[in-house]
Design a protein around this motif. Structure first.
Motif, PDB file in Angstrom:
ATOM      1  N   VAL A 215       0.850  -1.191   0.000  1.00  0.00           N
ATOM      2  CA  VAL A 215       0.000   0.000   0.000  1.00  0.00           C
ATOM      3  C   VAL A 215       0.890   1.247   0.000  1.00  0.00           C
ATOM      4  CG1 VAL A 215      -1.802   1.279   1.212  1.00  0.00           C
ATOM      5  CG2 VAL A 215      -1.787  -1.243   1.265  1.00  0.00           C
ATOM      6  N   PRO A 216       0.743   2.114  -0.996  1.00  0.00           N
ATOM      7  CA  PRO A 216       1.608   3.299  -1.068  1.00  0.00           C
ATOM      8  C   PRO A 216       1.157   4.391  -0.107  1.00  0.00           C
ATOM      9  CG  PRO A 216       0.015   3.365  -2.840  1.00  0.00           C
ATOM     10  CD  PRO A 216      -0.216   2.049  -2.118  1.00  0.00           C
ATOM     11  N   ARG A 217       2.069   5.294   0.183  1.00  0.00           N
ATOM     12  CA  ARG A 217       1.676   6.521   0.888  1.00  0.00           C
ATOM     13  C   ARG A 217       0.804   7.313  -0.081  1.00  0.00           C
ATOM     14  NH1 ARG A 217       3.130   9.066   5.308  1.00  0.00           N
ATOM     15  NH2 ARG A 217       4.841   7.636   5.772  1.00  0.00           N
ATOM     16  N   SER A 222      -5.435   9.382   3.422  1.00  0.00           N
ATOM     17  CA  SER A 222      -5.427  10.206   4.629  1.00  0.00           C
ATOM     18  C   SER A 222      -6.673  11.074   4.720  1.00  0.00           C
ATOM     19  CB  SER A 222      -4.183  11.101   4.647  1.00  0.00           C
ATOM     20  OG  SER A 222      -3.006  10.339   4.535  1.00  0.00           O
ATOM     21  N   GLU A 223      -7.196  11.485   3.584  1.00  0.00           N
ATOM     22  CA  GLU A 223      -8.349  12.387   3.561  1.00  0.00           C
ATOM     23  C   GLU A 223      -9.670  11.665   3.834  1.00  0.00           C
ATOM     24  OE1 GLU A 223      -6.695  15.550   0.185  1.00  0.00           O
ATOM     25  OE2 GLU A 223      -8.171  14.009  -0.338  1.00  0.00           O
ATOM     26  N   ALA A 224      -9.793  10.437   3.349  1.00  0.00           N
ATOM     27  CA  ALA A 224     -11.083   9.725   3.381  1.00  0.00           C
ATOM     28  C   ALA A 224     -11.738   9.676   4.767  1.00  0.00           C
ATOM     29  CB  ALA A 224     -10.912   8.319   2.808  1.00  0.00           C
ATOM     30  N   PRO A 225     -10.995   9.371   5.855  1.00  0.00           N
ATOM     31  CA  PRO A 225     -11.642   9.286   7.167  1.00  0.00           C
ATOM     32  C   PRO A 225     -12.311  10.581   7.607  1.00  0.00           C
ATOM     33  CG  PRO A 225      -9.489   8.252   7.239  1.00  0.00           C
ATOM     34  CD  PRO A 225      -9.576   8.953   5.927  1.00  0.00           C
ATOM     35  N   SER A 226     -11.760  11.735   7.209  1.00  0.00           N
ATOM     36  CA  SER A 226     -12.352  13.006   7.634  1.00  0.00           C
ATOM     37  C   SER A 226     -13.713  13.228   6.988  1.00  0.00           C
ATOM     38  CB  SER A 226     -11.408  14.171   7.314  1.00  0.00           C
ATOM     39  OG  SER A 226     -11.211  14.293   5.919  1.00  0.00           O
ATOM     40  N   GLN A 229     -15.685   8.218   5.131  1.00  0.00           N
ATOM     41  CA  GLN A 229     -15.822   7.311   3.996  1.00  0.00           C
ATOM     42  C   GLN A 229     -14.609   6.384   3.885  1.00  0.00           C
ATOM     43  OE1 GLN A 229     -16.407   9.614   0.444  1.00  0.00           O
ATOM     44  NE2 GLN A 229     -18.420  10.353   1.053  1.00  0.00           N
ATOM     45  N   THR A 230     -14.854   5.220   3.290  1.00  0.00           N
ATOM     46  CA  THR A 230     -13.746   4.346   2.919  1.00  0.00           C
ATOM     47  C   THR A 230     -13.140   4.898   1.628  1.00  0.00           C
ATOM     48  OG1 THR A 230     -15.068   2.894   1.497  1.00  0.00           O
ATOM     49  CG2 THR A 230     -15.017   2.376   3.868  1.00  0.00           C
ATOM     50  N   ILE A 231     -11.967   4.424   1.278  1.00  0.00           N
ATOM     51  CA  ILE A 231     -11.322   4.893   0.054  1.00  0.00           C
ATOM     52  C   ILE A 231     -12.115   4.435  -1.175  1.00  0.00           C
ATOM     53  CG2 ILE A 231      -9.765   2.908  -0.239  1.00  0.00           C
ATOM     54  CD1 ILE A 231      -8.922   6.658  -0.845  1.00  0.00           C
ATOM     55  N   LEU A 232     -12.846   3.350  -1.058  1.00  0.00           N
ATOM     56  CA  LEU A 232     -13.678   2.857  -2.155  1.00  0.00           C
ATOM     57  C   LEU A 232     -14.776   3.851  -2.493  1.00  0.00           C
ATOM     58  CD1 LEU A 232     -14.698   0.726  -4.149  1.00  0.00           C
ATOM     59  CD2 LEU A 232     -15.725  -0.500  -2.221  1.00  0.00           C
ATOM     60  N   SER A 233     -15.329   4.497  -1.475  1.00  0.00           N
ATOM     61  CA  SER A 233     -16.374   5.499  -1.702  1.00  0.00           C
ATOM     62  C   SER A 233     -15.793   6.864  -2.036  1.00  0.00           C
ATOM     63  CB  SER A 233     -17.257   5.631  -0.448  1.00  0.00           C
ATOM     64  OG  SER A 233     -17.875   4.417  -0.127  1.00  0.00           O
ATOM     65  N   TYR A 234     -14.678   7.208  -1.393  1.00  0.00           N
ATOM     66  CA  TYR A 234     -14.148   8.565  -1.486  1.00  0.00           C
ATOM     67  C   TYR A 234     -13.347   8.816  -2.765  1.00  0.00           C
ATOM     68  CZ  TYR A 234     -11.458  12.741  -0.261  1.00  0.00           C
ATOM     69  OH  TYR A 234     -10.887  13.980  -0.271  1.00  0.00           O
ATOM     70  N   ALA A 235     -12.445   7.912  -3.088  1.00  0.00           N
ATOM     71  CA  ALA A 235     -11.587   8.125  -4.267  1.00  0.00           C
ATOM     72  C   ALA A 235     -11.222   6.781  -4.883  1.00  0.00           C
ATOM     73  CB  ALA A 235     -10.325   8.896  -3.869  1.00  0.00           C
ATOM     74  N   GLY A 240      -4.200   4.597  -3.664  1.00  0.00           N
ATOM     75  CA  GLY A 240      -4.523   3.893  -2.420  1.00  0.00           C
ATOM     76  C   GLY A 240      -5.682   2.927  -2.605  1.00  0.00           C
ATOM     77  N   ALA A 241      -6.705   3.374  -3.338  1.00  0.00           N
ATOM     78  CA  ALA A 241      -7.866   2.517  -3.589  1.00  0.00           C
ATOM     79  C   ALA A 241      -7.482   1.292  -4.413  1.00  0.00           C
ATOM     80  CB  ALA A 241      -8.957   3.317  -4.305  1.00  0.00           C
ATOM     81  N   LEU A 242      -6.692   1.515  -5.448  1.00  0.00           N
ATOM     82  CA  LEU A 242      -6.282   0.392  -6.300  1.00  0.00           C
ATOM     83  C   LEU A 242      -5.451  -0.619  -5.517  1.00  0.00           C
ATOM     84  CD1 LEU A 242      -5.413   2.354  -9.566  1.00  0.00           C
ATOM     85  CD2 LEU A 242      -7.510   1.081  -9.035  1.00  0.00           C
ATOM     86  N   ALA A 243      -4.647  -0.104  -4.560  1.00  0.00           N
ATOM     87  CA  ALA A 243      -3.844  -1.006  -3.731  1.00  0.00           C
ATOM     88  C   ALA A 243      -4.730  -1.866  -2.844  1.00  0.00           C
ATOM     89  CB  ALA A 243      -2.863  -0.200  -2.885  1.00  0.00           C
ATOM     90  N   TYR A 244      -5.726  -1.263  -2.197  1.00  0.00           N
ATOM     91  CA  TYR A 244      -6.604  -2.047  -1.319  1.00  0.00           C
ATOM     92  C   TYR A 244      -7.514  -2.977  -2.117  1.00  0.00           C
ATOM     93  CZ  TYR A 244      -4.979  -0.066   3.002  1.00  0.00           C
ATOM     94  OH  TYR A 244      -4.185   0.258   4.077  1.00  0.00           O
TER      95      TYR A 244
END
Length: 259
Positions: A215-217, A222-226, A229-235, A240-244
């Motif tokens: 999983v890359p930096r 980092s933004e999604a939790p604020s 949302q999960t990264i799947l919903s947010y971006a 990061g999403a492609l990694a997860y």
């Protein structure tokens, strides 16, 4: 069939443990699996990441562990079909003190989960960054092992020997099935020699357990939790999403190949 139960643990904070538990859960649900995320951390970050305000909860994991409230009463739905959460509130911070006087205190979570294990394919337990009673409960309940997120930064392996020692003790006394089911490398920065050195070092320590997906930096992670949302919903198109997404596919391939 009973759920496969995994704990996410690393007593070092800030290694992407909650990020990994939440986003892996989202992608498993997106792949058609039913998932329960158990927020076993008093910080309640997994709860917040899934759009739930810990301060507004009437029933949380604290009530389940201390007051023996049925976990079914605490479970909340998220905006992701197939992904439910047993949320944490700030009350959980005092749970370890109260648990100390209870009988079979290391098995409170395991017993609490028993009535719902047949309802889910996977139960993911996000443990706090410590080796206290809450984490011991998570490890005791983890019938299919522990996932260890490791950041690709200096001192990444510091303290892992303590975690492995704790796993050995829990395996000997409380959960004979406990094993390291996987090691996830997080916060990787390919521009630095340090990240590459950490990858090589972790591969040497855990040659069979390490996931190939790294999983890359990533700012979006980092933004999604604020935004709750999960990264799947947010971006969903972010690195990061492609990694997860890739990690979830690798996780399913590895775990579902086993009986």
């Amino acid at each position: 069939m009973a759920a496969r139960i995994f704990a996410f643990a690393n007593q070092k904070g800030g290694v992407g443990k909650t990020t990994t538990a939440v986003n892996l859960g989202a992608y498993l649900a997106n792949a058609g699996r039913s998932v329960l995320l158990v927020d076993n951390d008093p910080q309640g970050n997994a709860t917040t990441c899934l759009g739930i305000n810990p301060r507004g909860l009437k029933i949380s994991l604290y009530d389940v562990l201390i007051n023996r409230t049925p976990i079914q009463d605490a479970i909340a739905l998220t905006d992701r079909v197939g992904l439910d959460v047993a949320p944490a509130s700030v009350d959980l911070a005092g749970a370890e003190v109260e648990m100390a006087g209870l009988l079979a205190r290391e098995q409170l979570l395991s017993r609490a989960l028993a009535p719902v294990t047949h309802k889910y394919d996977y139960i993911l337990i996000d443990d706090p960054p410590s080796l206290g009673l809450l984490t011991i409960n998570g490890l005791t309940a983890a019938s299919h092992g522990v996932i260890i997120p490791v950041q690709c930064e200096y001192l990444a392996l510091e303290g892992l020997s303590m975690l492995l020692d704790t796993l050995r003790q829990v395996r000997e006394v409380l959960n004979a099935r406990l094993q390291v089911a996987g090691v996830v490398l997080t916060m990787y920065d390919g521009r630095t020699n340090l990240s590459q050195q950490v990858v090589a070092e972790v591969q040497a320590h855990f040659p069979n357990e390490i996931f190939q997906t790294i999983v890359p930096r990533n700012v979006r992670l980092s933004e999604a939790p604020s935004y709750g949302q999960t990264i799947l919903s947010y971006a969903p198109a972010s690195a990061g999403a492609l990694a997860y997404q890739a990690l979830a596919a690798e996780f399913l391939q590895r775990m579902e190949a086993k009986p």
